[in-house]
Design a protein around this motif. Sequence first.
Motif, PDB file in Angstrom:
ATOM      1  N   ALA A 115      32.934  38.788  45.871  1.00 54.79           N
ATOM      2  CA  ALA A 115      31.862  38.263  45.045  1.00 54.79           C
ATOM      3  C   ALA A 115      31.030  37.266  45.832  1.00 54.79           C
ATOM      4  O   ALA A 115      31.553  36.427  46.551  1.00 54.79           O
ATOM      5  N   LYS A 130      42.440  40.571  36.702  1.00 56.14           N
ATOM      6  CA  LYS A 130      42.719  41.924  37.194  1.00 56.14           C
ATOM      7  C   LYS A 130      41.669  42.907  36.692  1.00 56.14           C
ATOM      8  O   LYS A 130      41.057  42.727  35.628  1.00 56.14           O
ATOM      9  N   TYR A 131      41.514  43.956  37.477  1.00 55.84           N
ATOM     10  CA  TYR A 131      40.658  45.065  37.073  1.00 55.84           C
ATOM     11  C   TYR A 131      41.420  45.960  36.089  1.00 55.84           C
ATOM     12  O   TYR A 131      42.653  45.911  36.017  1.00 55.84           O
ATOM     13  N   TYR A 143      44.281  43.215  41.437  1.00 58.91           N
ATOM     14  CA  TYR A 143      43.686  41.894  41.293  1.00 58.91           C
ATOM     15  C   TYR A 143      42.248  41.898  41.804  1.00 58.91           C
ATOM     16  O   TYR A 143      41.910  42.592  42.774  1.00 58.91           O
ATOM     17  N   LYS A 144      41.412  41.100  41.163  1.00 63.14           N
ATOM     18  CA  LYS A 144      40.052  40.919  41.658  1.00 63.14           C
ATOM     19  C   LYS A 144      40.080  40.096  42.942  1.00 63.14           C
ATOM     20  O   LYS A 144      41.049  39.385  43.219  1.00 63.14           O
ATOM     21  N   GLU A 145      38.986  40.191  43.706  1.00 66.60           N
ATOM     22  CA  GLU A 145      38.966  39.565  45.023  1.00 66.60           C
ATOM     23  C   GLU A 145      39.247  38.061  44.957  1.00 66.60           C
ATOM     24  O   GLU A 145      40.021  37.527  45.754  1.00 66.60           O
ATOM     25  N   TRP A 146      38.613  37.379  43.994  1.00 68.90           N
ATOM     26  CA  TRP A 146      38.769  35.935  43.907  1.00 68.90           C
ATOM     27  C   TRP A 146      40.160  35.536  43.415  1.00 68.90           C
ATOM     28  O   TRP A 146      40.575  34.380  43.575  1.00 68.90           O
TER      29      TRP A 146
END
Length: 553
Positions: free
Chosen positions: A2, A75-76, A81-84
Amino acid sequence: MATPVALLSESVLGWSIFTIVLLVIVAFCWIYIRKYQSRQESEVISTITAICALAIALITSALLPVDIFLVSFMKYPNGTYKEWAASNETRQQIEDTVLYGYYTLYSIIVFCVFLWIPFVYFYYEEKDEDNSNKCLIFTENVSILYSQLLLKLAAIHHMSCIQGSLHDSSQTFVPLESPPNQNSTQWEKVQYLFEELGSSHGLAALSFSISSLTLIGMLAVITYTAYGMSVLPLNLIKGTRSILYERLENTEDMEEVEHQIDKLKAKCADGRPLSMRDQRNLQDLDAKLQVLHRRGRHLEIAERTCCNKVGSALRPMKILLGVFFILVALLFFITLFISNLDKALHSAGISTGFIIFGTKLINPLNELLLALQPVFPLDYVLITIITMYFVFTSMAGIRNMGIWFFWIRLYKIRPQRTRPQALLFLCMILLLIVLHTSYMIYSLAPQYVMYGSQKYLLQTPLPTADPSQGNYSTAITKICDADAPEDQCTVTRSYLFLHKFWFFSTIYYFGNWAFLVVFLIGLVVSCCKGKKSVIEGEVDADDSDVSDDEYVH
C-alpha cells in the motif's frame, strides 16, 4: 504494498467516520436526556454528567464491533494477511491498541460509577437541602469526593493483591510486591500504586476490578435487559388505550367518588362528628378524587398533542417493528439457550469457566454472521445492531420498571418529569450493563466474536497415481476456528479480556441461565397485561418522588 497516499486516505476516512459516529452518539444522548429530564428540576452539572455517561456507555458498547472489524481487516478473503499486517509486530501493535482502548474506556466507567456520578448525586442532594451556603456545599462535597477516592484506592489496593496471567489461566495468583519503604507517607504509597498500575501487575489488577464490577452489571442485565426484551416489542404490538375511552372511564370514576364523598358528608349534616373510620375514608376519597382530576387534565393535554395523532398514523409501522423485535428476542433466546447447552455438554467444565472453542451445536446467530461474511459489511452491521439492541432494550426495561432498590422503588423514568438523581441512576445502570454486554454477545456468537470474519489457508495433500512423482498439496480457504494454527488467526482482545479469570466466566455462565428464566417470566407478564394508558406513569397515587408534582400549564 500500500502506498503512503492510500494509507493516509484510509486514515482520514477512518477518522471522519469516527467523528461522525461520535457526533451522532452525543446528539442522541443530548436528545434522550432532555426528553426525560424534568422541566422544573434541572441542573447543568447533572445534565452534562448524564449526557457524558450515556455517551460513554454507547461508545464502549461500540468497541466490540470495532475489535472484530480490526482483526478481520488484517486478512484478505482468501485467507492471506494484507501487506501492512504481514508482520507479527504490526499485528501486535494493533492488538495492544485495542486492548488499551478496552482498559481506557472501562477505567472511565469505573471512574464514573465510583467517583463522578456519586459526587454529582450528593452535590445535587446537598444543594436541594441548602441553597444559601454554596461554600459549605462545595466543602462538603469535596470531602465526599475525597472519601470516595480513598474507598476506590483501597479497593484497587486489595484487588491488586490478586494477579492472574493473561494467557495461562492455570497460573496461581500472587500478590504484588510491597512498597520498598514501609515507613513511606500516604502520598508516596499512592504514587507507588499508580506506578504499579502502569505495569503488567496493574493491568491484571484493573482487569480483576472491572470483572468484579461486571458482576453487578450482570445483575442489571438479568433484571432490566431481560424484561426490556419482552416488554418493548409487546408494547409496540399492543399499542395504547383509546383516549376517548379513558376520558369517559375517568369521568365515571370521578362521579362515583364524588357520590361516595357526598354520602359521607351527609352523615354529619346535622352537626354530628364523623367517626374515625369515616374520616379516614373521606381523606382517602379526597386523595383519589385529586388523582382523578389530575388524570383528566393529563388526558385532555394528551388528546390535543400532535404526538398522539402522529402515533395513530404510525400504528401499522409500530406493529411491524414490534413483530420484528419479538422475533429478534426469540432468536436471542434460542441462540443463548443453545450456546449454554453447548457449553454444558462440550466445555471442560466449571473449573475452566465453561470455556468452549468454537461451537459444537448449530448456533443460528453465529451461523448467520458467518454466512454474511462474504457480503461486506453486512456482518459488521449486524453485530453493531445486536450490540445497540442490548443497550436500547436495557433502556426500555429501566423506563418501564423504574429504579428499584430490592422491593423499594426509588425513582420513575418519565418524559419531561424525571428527576436529575433518577437520570444519574439510569446512566450508572447502563454503564454497568455495558460492561456485561460483551460477554452476552460472545455467548450468542462465540466463534464470530473470537475470530470475526478471518479465514486461513489449509494445506491438504492430493493423491497421485504414481508415488514416484512425489506428494502434491493444495491450499483451501477455511473459516478460522479453534483448530486453526495460532499464527494464522488472531483472537479478538475482547475474548482474552472476558476469559482472564475463569471463576468470573463460571458466574457469567449461570447468569445466562438466570437471564433466560427472567426473559420468559417477563414475556408471560407482558402478554397478560392489558394495553398501556396514553399517560402511563404520569399520574400515580403512590408517587413518592417530586418528579410527579403537577407541572401542567
